[in-house]
Each structure stands twice: as structure tokens, then as C-alpha cells.
Design a protein around this motif. Structure first.
Motif, PDB file in Angstrom:
ATOM      1  N   GLU A  80      -3.665  -5.694 -60.111  1.00  0.00           N
ATOM      2  CA  GLU A  80      -3.481  -4.377 -59.493  1.00  0.00           C
ATOM      3  C   GLU A  80      -3.698  -4.412 -57.986  1.00  0.00           C
ATOM      4  O   GLU A  80      -3.462  -3.414 -57.311  1.00  0.00           O
ATOM      5  N   ARG A  81      -4.158  -5.568 -57.458  1.00  0.00           N
ATOM      6  CA  ARG A  81      -4.567  -5.593 -56.065  1.00  0.00           C
ATOM      7  C   ARG A  81      -4.078  -6.802 -55.278  1.00  0.00           C
ATOM      8  O   ARG A  81      -3.341  -6.662 -54.314  1.00  0.00           O
ATOM      9  N   ILE A  82      -4.493  -8.030 -55.657  1.00  0.00           N
ATOM     10  CA  ILE A  82      -4.166  -9.213 -54.851  1.00  0.00           C
ATOM     11  C   ILE A  82      -3.973 -10.464 -55.699  1.00  0.00           C
ATOM     12  O   ILE A  82      -4.459 -10.560 -56.820  1.00  0.00           O
ATOM     13  N   LEU A  83      -3.273 -11.404 -55.104  1.00  0.00           N
ATOM     14  CA  LEU A  83      -3.186 -12.796 -55.555  1.00  0.00           C
ATOM     15  C   LEU A  83      -3.646 -13.599 -54.342  1.00  0.00           C
ATOM     16  O   LEU A  83      -3.069 -13.450 -53.263  1.00  0.00           O
ATOM     17  N   LEU A  96      -0.620  -7.141 -54.112  1.00  0.00           N
ATOM     18  CA  LEU A  96       0.140  -6.833 -55.322  1.00  0.00           C
ATOM     19  C   LEU A  96       0.145  -5.339 -55.644  1.00  0.00           C
ATOM     20  O   LEU A  96       0.765  -4.930 -56.622  1.00  0.00           O
ATOM     21  N   ASP A  97      -0.525  -4.543 -54.854  1.00  0.00           N
ATOM     22  CA  ASP A  97      -0.631  -3.118 -55.156  1.00  0.00           C
ATOM     23  C   ASP A  97       0.715  -2.411 -54.996  1.00  0.00           C
ATOM     24  O   ASP A  97       1.604  -2.875 -54.290  1.00  0.00           O
ATOM     25  N   TRP A 102       7.286  -2.965 -51.442  1.00  0.00           N
ATOM     26  CA  TRP A 102       8.254  -4.013 -51.729  1.00  0.00           C
ATOM     27  C   TRP A 102       8.911  -3.863 -53.081  1.00  0.00           C
ATOM     28  O   TRP A 102       9.576  -4.767 -53.544  1.00  0.00           O
ATOM     29  N   GLY A 103       8.694  -2.760 -53.743  1.00  0.00           N
ATOM     30  CA  GLY A 103       9.311  -2.586 -55.045  1.00  0.00           C
ATOM     31  C   GLY A 103       8.441  -3.134 -56.146  1.00  0.00           C
ATOM     32  O   GLY A 103       7.246  -3.341 -55.967  1.00  0.00           O
ATOM     33  N   PRO A 104       9.044  -3.420 -57.297  1.00  0.00           N
ATOM     34  CA  PRO A 104       8.254  -3.797 -58.465  1.00  0.00           C
ATOM     35  C   PRO A 104       7.698  -5.224 -58.440  1.00  0.00           C
ATOM     36  O   PRO A 104       6.831  -5.547 -59.234  1.00  0.00           O
ATOM     37  N   TRP A 125       6.834 -17.076 -63.100  1.00  0.00           N
ATOM     38  CA  TRP A 125       5.906 -15.961 -63.220  1.00  0.00           C
ATOM     39  C   TRP A 125       6.179 -14.954 -62.120  1.00  0.00           C
ATOM     40  O   TRP A 125       6.513 -15.314 -61.005  1.00  0.00           O
ATOM     41  N   THR A 126       6.020 -13.693 -62.470  1.00  0.00           N
ATOM     42  CA  THR A 126       6.256 -12.597 -61.531  1.00  0.00           C
ATOM     43  C   THR A 126       5.045 -11.670 -61.526  1.00  0.00           C
ATOM     44  O   THR A 126       4.509 -11.334 -62.576  1.00  0.00           O
ATOM     45  N   TRP A 127       4.640 -11.290 -60.324  1.00  0.00           N
ATOM     46  CA  TRP A 127       3.556 -10.315 -60.185  1.00  0.00           C
ATOM     47  C   TRP A 127       4.059  -9.148 -59.366  1.00  0.00           C
ATOM     48  O   TRP A 127       4.869  -9.247 -58.527  1.00  0.00           O
TER      49      TRP A 127
END
Length: 127
Positions: A80-83, A96-97, A102-104, A125-127
């Protein structure tokens, strides 16, 4: 939140790998690891040598190139926040919020196939 102690996380594949290239592709950044590729679609930030940076601010590209040759020794993933990837005292962070604009999708990682080359067959993998 997932950390480097969780071997089920795809970021665990990057542990112990060295950054072989930093690529700037139009409006995103890639970290290459002689096989796997981490693609930051949202604007990354981080700390290098005690200096904070945020892409695409002036000076950020020069600092990101300094990650070449560094080895991943930790990571943090809060979906919900960061990688974040850790390199000793240095850190590379992908937001990642939902507010990043930047969209989904904020980040992708492409693994390595059986032939040792970057391939979705090695995982995507997608986040």
C-alpha cells in the motif's frame, strides 16, 4: 509489510545480486541485475551517500548511476506504500500508493528464464 526475511516474496530473488545497469527509459527507470529487471514506473526516490534524491529532479540521474556495482542486502515491501531495496547505507524506493498519479501499476519485475536471460517465463510481478 514484507522484509528480506520472507523468502516467498519475489524481491527475495534480488538478494545478493549486484546492480549491473541503471536505465532511463522515457518516463521510467530500470535497475538491471544481470538477469532480473526492476522497473520503477512511478518516480523513485532514495538515499545515496547520505544525500536524498527524487527522480526526475536535477542530480537524481547522477546519483542513481552510483547504484551500479552495489549489492542488494535487504528490501522492504508494503504493497500500500513502498517497495524499497537496501544497499548497505544506500536505499532505492519506489512509491506504490494510489496517490502517485501513475495509474494502477507502479513497478514491474521480470525474472530470469531457464536459459539465464530476462524472461516473463522466469516470473513477472506487478505492484
Amino acid at each position: 509489510m514484507i522484509s528480506a526475511n520472507d523468502s516467498n516474496d519475489p524481491l527475495h530473488l534480488l538478494m545478493g545480486l549486484e546492480v549491473s545497469a541503471v536505465s532511463f527509459v522515457r518516463d521510467y527507470v530500470e535497475l538491471h541485475f544481470d538477469g532480473p529487471v526492476l522497473r520503477a514506473l512511478s518516480d523513485p526516490s532514495g538515499v545515496y551517500g547520505g544525500r536524498e534524491w527524487r527522480f526526475p529532479a536535477p542530480g537524481s540521474m547522477e546519483l542513481m548511476r552510483c547504484y551500479i556495482g552495489l549489492t542488494v542486502d535487504g528490501f522492504e515491501l508494503d504493497p500500500e506504500r513502498i517497495l524499497a531495496l537496501d544497499f548497505g547505507e544506500h536505499r532505492f524506493v519506489v512509491p506504490l500508493d494510489c496517490d502517485n498519479g501513475w495509474g494502477p501499476e507502479s513497478a514491474h519485475m521480470v525474472g530470469v528464464g531457464e536459459d539465464g536471460r530476462t524472461s516473463p517465463l522466469g516470473g513477472f510481478w506487478t505492484w
